[in-house]
Design a protein around this motif. Structure first.
Motif, short mmCIF file in Angstrom:
data_model
loop_
_atom_site.label_atom_id
_atom_site.label_comp_id
_atom_site.label_asym_id
_atom_site.label_seq_id
_atom_site.Cartn_x
_atom_site.Cartn_y
_atom_site.Cartn_z
N ALA A 1 0.82 -1.21 0.00
CA ALA A 1 0.00 0.00 0.00
C ALA A 1 0.85 1.26 0.00
O ALA A 1 1.87 1.34 0.68
N GLU A 2 0.42 2.22 -0.78
CA GLU A 2 1.05 3.53 -0.76
C GLU A 2 -0.06 4.55 -0.83
O GLU A 2 -0.93 4.47 -1.70
N LEU A 3 -0.01 5.48 0.09
CA LEU A 3 -1.08 6.46 0.18
C LEU A 3 -1.22 7.23 -1.13
O LEU A 3 -0.25 7.79 -1.63
N ARG A 4 -2.41 7.20 -1.71
CA ARG A 4 -2.67 7.98 -2.92
C ARG A 4 -3.40 9.25 -2.53
O ARG A 4 -4.24 9.23 -1.64
N VAL A 5 -3.06 10.33 -3.18
CA VAL A 5 -3.73 11.60 -2.87
C VAL A 5 -4.37 12.14 -4.14
O VAL A 5 -3.73 12.25 -5.18
N ARG A 6 -5.65 12.40 -4.05
CA ARG A 6 -6.41 12.91 -5.18
C ARG A 6 -6.94 14.28 -4.79
O ARG A 6 -7.23 14.53 -3.63
N ASP B 1 3.32 12.97 -4.58
CA ASP B 1 2.88 12.94 -3.19
C ASP B 1 3.15 14.27 -2.50
O ASP B 1 4.11 14.96 -2.81
N PHE B 2 2.31 14.55 -1.53
CA PHE B 2 2.51 15.77 -0.77
C PHE B 2 3.53 15.52 0.33
O PHE B 2 3.29 14.73 1.22
N ALA C 1 6.27 13.87 0.71
CA ALA C 1 6.62 12.48 0.98
C ALA C 1 7.97 12.37 1.70
O ALA C 1 8.20 11.44 2.45
#
Lengths: 82, 403
Positions: free
Chosen positions: A54-59, A74-75, A77
């Motif tokens: 898992a890797e945090l996705r940002v939309r 990523d913000f 990261a």
């Protein structure tokens, strides 16, 4: 809430929990026990893999136009690498 | 001062001077209990919790100290530029010879109106049931998408993303950026909450903002924001300001977190814990399977034993054993019977000895034979026939005489 086709993490997790409980309860033929065991191990491995990868996705959503665009970048990261 | 005829003015040490001035101040009723109006400047908060600042107006300034117990009663921390009224008393800080106002209470001019508005709204919405505990929605166990309503440039967003990356990186964050202070903020926050509520898979929404003054946080005290949170189809977590700040949004939200970081932690399970529970469930699967097999193996043993009893060999073995048993029984019985026979024979022998001819001969009888035949009748012999006579101790020959 709309449901996606592939079972969600929560659904699989609950199924695993039920599988463990069924196997623990006993009163099964050996064949049923074996297939429960195999199913449970498969679910656990698959959930573990999901967590590991898992890797945090940002939309980002623009409220005005409601047009969503996906950010691959990523913000901040770097903060977490430390 | 009256000029003295004797110009020898008293000479005091600095300490003596300070004590004298302190005594003067202590006896002055005006400076012992007064309100001072001014603008806050040079505000600092010591690690001890005491607050130091100055109050100034166009022409002068006075140093102020607010000890920690009094400072804890503040609705919010003052910042430079705040117009305030301070209640306290004038003292002397001997170490520097400074006059200072020891502040007991601080009122924010212009803010008082905001607080009255806050309390009125809180009472109204509370009475309407917007804060009712029974309408708080449960948090999702494993949120798929987490909506975030905050400023795109603020520290709050970074805190939230950092926390979610550590705790639940399986989620997708849907950020709906908005202004979180200023005149535009309430409408933008409302639009963001509404927009996120309509995004599929968004299971929870975080409404967040970093710390600031009461005016900075004011957007979260607006009724429209409170109503948007109330109307949200999914669970809302508020994380506005610092621990000490409470806004109307906090009261309406399903969960109130003290900070943006705490809000993110509230919205997410800890994936390290989930990983541990997955390992735990695998161990349980192994254990359960193991005991199922042991159970079955035990039953198989019992069946195997039952089956063994049904083979022809086993039946033969059992018959053989039965024969052996019977033979044993018979043997025991026949031995008994033989013994009985023996005893019977012994007793017959006694009777037989009573019939022994020898014993009869001893009583004076004689046995007469002719040509080896016993003579029991007269007709068997004629005169002149040779006969043999046996008595108890032997035999002799004789001849039949005519009668």
């Amino acid at each position: 809430m709309p449901k996606s086709k592939a079972p969600s993490f929560e659904e699989s997790y609950k199924e695993l929990d039920e599988t463990v409980q069924k196997l623990e309860a006993g009163e099964l033929t050996l064949e049923d026990a074996i297939s429960l065991f195999e199913h449970g191990m498969q679910l656990a491995a698959q959930l573990e893999k999901q967590l590991e990868q898992a890797e945090l996705r940002v939309r980002r959503l623009k409220p005005a136009a409601l047009d969503a665009e996906t950010f691959e970048q990523d913000f901040g990261a770097q903060d977490d690498e430390a | 001062m009256q000029p003295s005829l004797f110009p020898a003015s008293p000479t005091l040490t600095v300490g003596e001077l300070m004590r004298h001035l302190k005594a003067l101040l202590a006896t002055d009723e005006v400076v012992q209990n007064l309100w001072v109006r001014g603008e806050v400047s040079n505000f600092t908060r010591a690690a001890s919790g005491h607050l130091y600042f100055s109050l100034k107006d166009g022409e002068s300034a006075v140093r102020c100290v607010m000890w920690r117990p009094a400072a804890q009663g503040l609705l919010r921390r003052p910042v430079d530029g705040d117009a305030v009224r301070a209640l306290g008393s004038i003292g002397l800080y001997e170490v520097r010879g400074d006059l200072q106002l020891v502040v007991e209470e601080l009122q924010f001019d212009g803010v008082g109106a905001l607080w009255r508005q806050f309390e009125a709204l809180r009472a109204r919405l509370g009475a309407e049931g917007l804060f009712a505990p029974e309408r708080k929605r449960p948090l999702p166990l494993f949120p798929r998408s987490i909506g975030v309503v905050t400023s795109e440039t603020g520290a709050a967003l970074q805190d939230i993303l950092r926390t979610l990356r550590l705790r639940w990186s399986l989620a997708q964050v849907v950020l709906c950026p908005c202004q979180v202070q200023g005149a535009e903020a309430p409408a933008q926050i409302v639009a963001a909450i509404r927009a996120l509520g309509g995004v599929p898979d968004v299971d929870v929404i975080i409404v967040a903002r970093g710390g600031g003054s009461i005016e900075d946080l004011w957007a979260f005290n607006e009724e429209v924001v409170a109503r948007a949170i109330y109307a949200s189809p999914v669970c809302v977590i508020s994380g506005v300001g610092h621990e000490t700040d409470t806004t109307i949004a906090d009261f309406v939200a399903d969960y109130r977190a003290a900070t943006p970081t705490a809000a993110a932690a509230h919205a997410s399970p800890d994936q390290r814990e989930i990983m541990r529970s997955l390992h735990d469930m695998q161990s349980r699967l192994w254990l359960a399977m193991d005991s199922r097999i042991t159970e079955r193996a035990g039953q198989a043993q019992i069946l195997k034993r039952a089956l063994a009893r049904l083979t022809p060999q086993a039946q033969i073995d059992r018959s053989r054993q039965r024969i052996d048993d019977q033979v044993r029984v018979l043997t025991r019985a026949s031995q008994h019977r033989l013994q009985v026979l023996h005893e019977r024979v012994a007793s017959r022998r006694g009777h037989l000895s009573a019939l022994n001819p020898q014993a009869i001969l001893a009583r004076g009888y004689a046995l007469v034979r002719k040509n080896g035949q016993s003579v029991t009748r007269v007709k068997q012999v004629a005169p002149g026939d040779p006969i043999s006579v046996t008595v108890s101790d032997g035999s002799f020959e004789a001849r039949v005489e005519p009668v």
